[in-house]
Design a protein around this motif. Sequence first.
Motif, PDB file in Angstrom:
ATOM      1  N   ILE A 173       0.782  -1.255   0.010  1.00  0.00           N
ATOM      2  CA  ILE A 173       0.028   0.046  -0.035  1.00  0.00           C
ATOM      3  C   ILE A 173       1.059   1.147   0.019  1.00  0.00           C
ATOM      4  N   ARG A 174       0.783   2.121  -0.938  1.00  0.00           N
ATOM      5  CA  ARG A 174       1.620   3.235  -1.214  1.00  0.00           C
ATOM      6  C   ARG A 174       1.492   4.398  -0.332  1.00  0.00           C
ATOM      7  N   ILE A 175       1.751   4.362   1.335  1.00  0.00           N
ATOM      8  CA  ILE A 175       1.592   5.279   1.679  1.00  0.00           C
ATOM      9  C   ILE A 175       2.736   6.511   2.138  1.00  0.00           C
ATOM     10  N   ASP A 176       3.901   6.135   1.267  1.00  0.00           N
ATOM     11  CA  ASP A 176       4.940   6.936   1.317  1.00  0.00           C
ATOM     12  C   ASP A 176       4.819   8.272   0.224  1.00  0.00           C
ATOM     13  N   ALA A 177       3.813   8.221  -0.618  1.00  0.00           N
ATOM     14  CA  ALA A 177       3.435   9.319  -1.281  1.00  0.00           C
ATOM     15  C   ALA A 177       2.341  10.221  -0.724  1.00  0.00           C
ATOM     16  N   VAL A 178       2.033   9.891   0.684  1.00  0.00           N
ATOM     17  CA  VAL A 178       1.003  10.668   1.235  1.00  0.00           C
ATOM     18  C   VAL A 178       1.514  11.551   2.022  1.00  0.00           C
TER      19      VAL A 178
ATOM     20  N   ASP B 292       9.163   3.268   7.283  1.00  0.00           N
ATOM     21  CA  ASP B 292       9.820   4.476   6.778  1.00  0.00           C
ATOM     22  C   ASP B 292       9.009   5.617   6.581  1.00  0.00           C
ATOM     23  N   ALA B 293       7.904   5.155   5.763  1.00  0.00           N
ATOM     24  CA  ALA B 293       7.016   6.139   5.575  1.00  0.00           C
ATOM     25  C   ALA B 293       6.132   6.841   6.770  1.00  0.00           C
ATOM     26  N   LEU B 294       6.040   5.963   7.840  1.00  0.00           N
ATOM     27  CA  LEU B 294       5.093   6.429   8.770  1.00  0.00           C
ATOM     28  C   LEU B 294       6.119   7.329   9.646  1.00  0.00           C
ATOM     29  N   ARG B 295       7.240   6.883   9.741  1.00  0.00           N
ATOM     30  CA  ARG B 295       8.422   7.631  10.707  1.00  0.00           C
ATOM     31  C   ARG B 295       8.358   9.161   9.931  1.00  0.00           C
ATOM     32  N   LEU B 296       8.363   9.123   8.723  1.00  0.00           N
ATOM     33  CA  LEU B 296       8.628  10.325   7.986  1.00  0.00           C
ATOM     34  C   LEU B 296       7.448  11.141   8.248  1.00  0.00           C
ATOM     35  N   MET B 297       5.973  10.787   8.087  1.00  0.00           N
ATOM     36  CA  MET B 297       4.719  11.386   8.305  1.00  0.00           C
ATOM     37  C   MET B 297       5.052  11.828   9.672  1.00  0.00           C
TER      38      MET B 297
ATOM     39  N   TYR C 272       5.408   4.778  19.446  1.00  0.00           N
ATOM     40  CA  TYR C 272       4.729   3.739  19.052  1.00  0.00           C
ATOM     41  C   TYR C 272       3.929   4.144  18.016  1.00  0.00           C
ATOM     42  N   PHE C 273       3.934   5.166  17.283  1.00  0.00           N
ATOM     43  CA  PHE C 273       2.986   5.469  16.132  1.00  0.00           C
ATOM     44  C   PHE C 273       3.037   4.463  15.061  1.00  0.00           C
ATOM     45  N   PRO C 274       4.052   3.642  14.476  1.00  0.00           N
ATOM     46  CA  PRO C 274       3.919   2.847  13.551  1.00  0.00           C
ATOM     47  C   PRO C 274       3.320   1.819  13.863  1.00  0.00           C
TER      48      PRO C 274
END
Length: 201
Positions: A76-81, A135-140, A159-161
């Motif tokens: 699921i491409r969440i890195d582009a969000v 990686d995407a969630l940490r950046l978010m 604990y966010f991820p």
Amino acid sequence: MQTTPTSPGPGPSRLSEERRRTILVAVRELLKDVGFEALTMDMVSAKARTSKATLYRRWQHKTLLVAAALEQTERIRIDAVDTGTLPGDLDGVAVRAGEDGGQSARLLSSLAHAVRGDRHLAEALRRHVVEGHLDALRLMLSRAVQRGEVSEDCPAIAYFPQLVLGAMLSQRAVTGADPDTTYLRAYFRCVVLPSLEYRPR
């Protein structure tokens, strides 16, 4: 326990890329249907319409075949969000997870038990499926901290991820239903944002 080969050993592979993709798609579909433990080379052979000898020439045992299938899994491409707000970003995650129709959750659920006893499979799952999400969630979250929406001292940051990915996986385990956009939106609003002590800007 790692599965050992019961057919001819390794040899040169002459699989075309199209044939290889067909086999790996068959593996992913079977994983979602029957799980890793019940999956056999016979099942893959029948579903992909290929011989077991062909499978064993390219992948010497089941774990290698499943690892290859995971490598080709489309996340699921969440890195582009990137909407400019944390609630907006989480809403984007919910939409993409809903569009996935629970396929990723079913795949991960099918492997949850198997990875405990197979370090090769666990590494493939972590490397090819989980790391991109993390990686995407940490950046978010980092963007939210920089905007002042979340304090960098908030204990829940660590604990966010787990909060986000856990929501995407747990609905099926608890209710039997695949994760959907409505459920995830409500979960993120009622659980994740309060945990982070979210502060609108």
